[in-house]
Enzyme design. Structure first.
Site, mmCIF file in Angstrom:
data_model
loop_
_atom_site.group_PDB
_atom_site.id
_atom_site.type_symbol
_atom_site.label_atom_id
_atom_site.label_comp_id
_atom_site.label_asym_id
_atom_site.label_seq_id
_atom_site.Cartn_x
_atom_site.Cartn_y
_atom_site.Cartn_z
ATOM 1 N N ARG A 262 -18.059 2.645 -0.899
ATOM 2 C CA ARG A 262 -18.175 3.864 -2.461
ATOM 3 C C ARG A 262 -19.434 3.727 -3.269
ATOM 4 O O ARG A 262 -19.835 4.473 -3.766
ATOM 5 C CB ARG A 262 -16.914 4.390 -2.396
ATOM 6 C CG ARG A 262 -15.887 4.398 -1.255
ATOM 7 C CD ARG A 262 -14.832 5.058 -1.897
ATOM 8 N NE ARG A 262 -13.391 5.972 -0.997
ATOM 9 C CZ ARG A 262 -12.619 5.134 -0.269
ATOM 10 N NH1 ARG A 262 -12.411 3.485 -0.535
ATOM 11 N NH2 ARG A 262 -11.961 5.212 0.972
ATOM 12 N N ASP B 188 -5.590 8.842 -0.480
ATOM 13 C CA ASP B 188 -5.097 7.072 -0.440
ATOM 14 C C ASP B 188 -3.519 6.823 -0.565
ATOM 15 O O ASP B 188 -2.760 6.454 -0.024
ATOM 16 C CB ASP B 188 -5.473 6.652 -1.367
ATOM 17 C CG ASP B 188 -7.345 6.799 -1.509
ATOM 18 O OD1 ASP B 188 -7.941 5.458 -1.364
ATOM 19 O OD2 ASP B 188 -7.375 7.278 -2.644
ATOM 20 N N ARG C 205 -1.936 9.043 2.648
ATOM 21 C CA ARG C 205 -2.202 8.100 3.317
ATOM 22 C C ARG C 205 -1.266 7.443 3.833
ATOM 23 O O ARG C 205 -0.197 6.857 4.567
ATOM 24 C CB ARG C 205 -3.829 7.582 3.389
ATOM 25 C CG ARG C 205 -4.898 7.944 3.730
ATOM 26 C CD ARG C 205 -5.925 7.565 3.591
ATOM 27 N NE ARG C 205 -7.473 8.440 3.780
ATOM 28 C CZ ARG C 205 -8.682 8.775 3.668
ATOM 29 N NH1 ARG C 205 -9.075 7.188 2.226
ATOM 30 N NH2 ARG C 205 -10.024 9.040 3.974
ATOM 31 N N HIS D 235 -10.269 4.175 -6.556
ATOM 32 C CA HIS D 235 -10.504 5.091 -5.074
ATOM 33 C C HIS D 235 -11.416 4.188 -4.611
ATOM 34 O O HIS D 235 -12.649 4.485 -4.755
ATOM 35 C CB HIS D 235 -10.674 6.501 -5.346
ATOM 36 C CG HIS D 235 -10.920 7.183 -3.943
ATOM 37 N ND1 HIS D 235 -10.157 6.998 -2.360
ATOM 38 C CD2 HIS D 235 -11.811 7.596 -3.433
ATOM 39 C CE1 HIS D 235 -10.549 7.823 -1.708
ATOM 40 N NE2 HIS D 235 -12.100 8.599 -2.039
#
Length: 318
Positions: A90, A150, A153, A177
């Site tokens: 990212r 996240d 998940r 993140h």
């Protein structure tokens, strides 16, 4: 005349923006939805396509427009930017996406100076901080989607591992993140029972090496985006639902506690940086950041995450 229903504008009509739009109308969170994209024909097509579901959802006015059409929005959600490619992190996206935000944010503030800005573009912690700096808005009105996805998940994988409804699980992924995020195992709970105690009751599930099983759960959370991108090219459904959860907390004034990315000030000694920690989210954005007690390993992970993000922010010139 004061508008009686919330107005939401989405900047960026790619996969993330449109999964979010679809989730918003399915859940009936807003009555007015404006789509803005540099490709105006795409935005128009998306608005038409979404609007044709009108008989099957709560009333909502969906239309494509430009920045003037976003005027007086209650919430502006920024999903525009280049997506992550296979093999990229990212953080690799910083330079290009920060330039995109430099063109978007002043327009958002110009037409909707009182709006809450919710940033989903990656790397979200860094770009949320940059949005905060560019906008000149109070920090509570600029929020990053952070580790809400996240965390979802994480709860899903714990639920699958323990054969428990993920909605009964309270467990958080915090920090960046990204690759330096970390699980807060010390406070994880299932139905009011600490996870470590729950695990002791059903040791056969983990076998002899409980730590290895728990490490595998976290690694699957951390690396899942890479795997999904490798398999299908992008991730969008989960973040679309996560953005809807945050939006609902704002627009419905729910005072939900969510691990969004927010500005930290002397949080375990960390200041002037956006990272995900539990925060109370309501109609004015961030009502309160909750300081949690980390164990030693979690605190070290948190500080490592902060250092990583800070170095990238510094290199970007902010």
């Amino acid at each position: 005349m004061k508008r009686l229903h919330p107005k939401v504008s989405i900047i960026g009509c790619g996969n993330v923006g449109m999964r979010y739009a679809y989730s918003m109308i399915i859940k009936g969170v807003t009555r007015e939805l404006v789509l803005v994209d540099y490709n105006k024909k795409k935005a128009e097509g998306e608005a038409m396509d979404l609007s044709h579901g009108a008989p099957y959802v709560s009333p909502v006015n969906i239309y494509a427009g430009d920045y003037p059409d976003t005027a007086d929005s209650d919430l502006v959600v920024i999903t525009a930017g280049r997506g992550q490619k296979p093999g990229e992190t990212r953080i690799d996206l910083v330079k290009g996406n920060s330039e995109i935000l430099k063109s978007i944010v002043p327009q958002v503030v110009k037409y909707s100076p009182k709006a809450i800005i919710l940033v989903a573009t990656n790397p979200v912690d860094i770009l949320s901080y940059i949005t905060y700096k560019i906008s000149g808005k109070p920090a509570n009105e600029v929020i990053g989607s952070g580790t809400v996805l996240d965390t979802a998940r994480f709860r899903y994988l714990i639920g699958r591992h323990c054969n428990v409804d993920s909605r009964s699980i309270h467990a958080l992924i915090l920090g960046e993140h990204g690759d330096t995020e970390f699980p807060m195992w010390s406070k994880a709970m299932i139905g009011g029972v600490f996870f470590k105690d729950f695990c002791n009751v059903c040791k056969e599930k983990c076998g002899q090496d409980q730590k290895a099983e728990l490490d595998k759960i976290f690694e699957d959370v951390r690396d899942s985006a890479y795997e999904i991108i490798e398999k299908k090219g992008e991730t969008s459904y989960g973040i679309g639902l996560s953005l809807t959860k945050i939006s609902k907390s704002i627009l419905k004034d729910e005072n939900s506690v969510l691990p969004v990315s927010s500005l930290l000030e002397n949080y375990h000694g960390i200041s002037d940086i956006y990272l995900s920690v539990p925060a109370v989210v309501h109609k004015t954005g961030i009502r309160q950041v909750l300081e949690v007690d980390f164990d030693a390993a979690e605190l070290a992970a948190f500080k490592n995450s902060a250092q990583t993000v800070r170095e990238v922010i510094k290199a970007s010139g902010f």
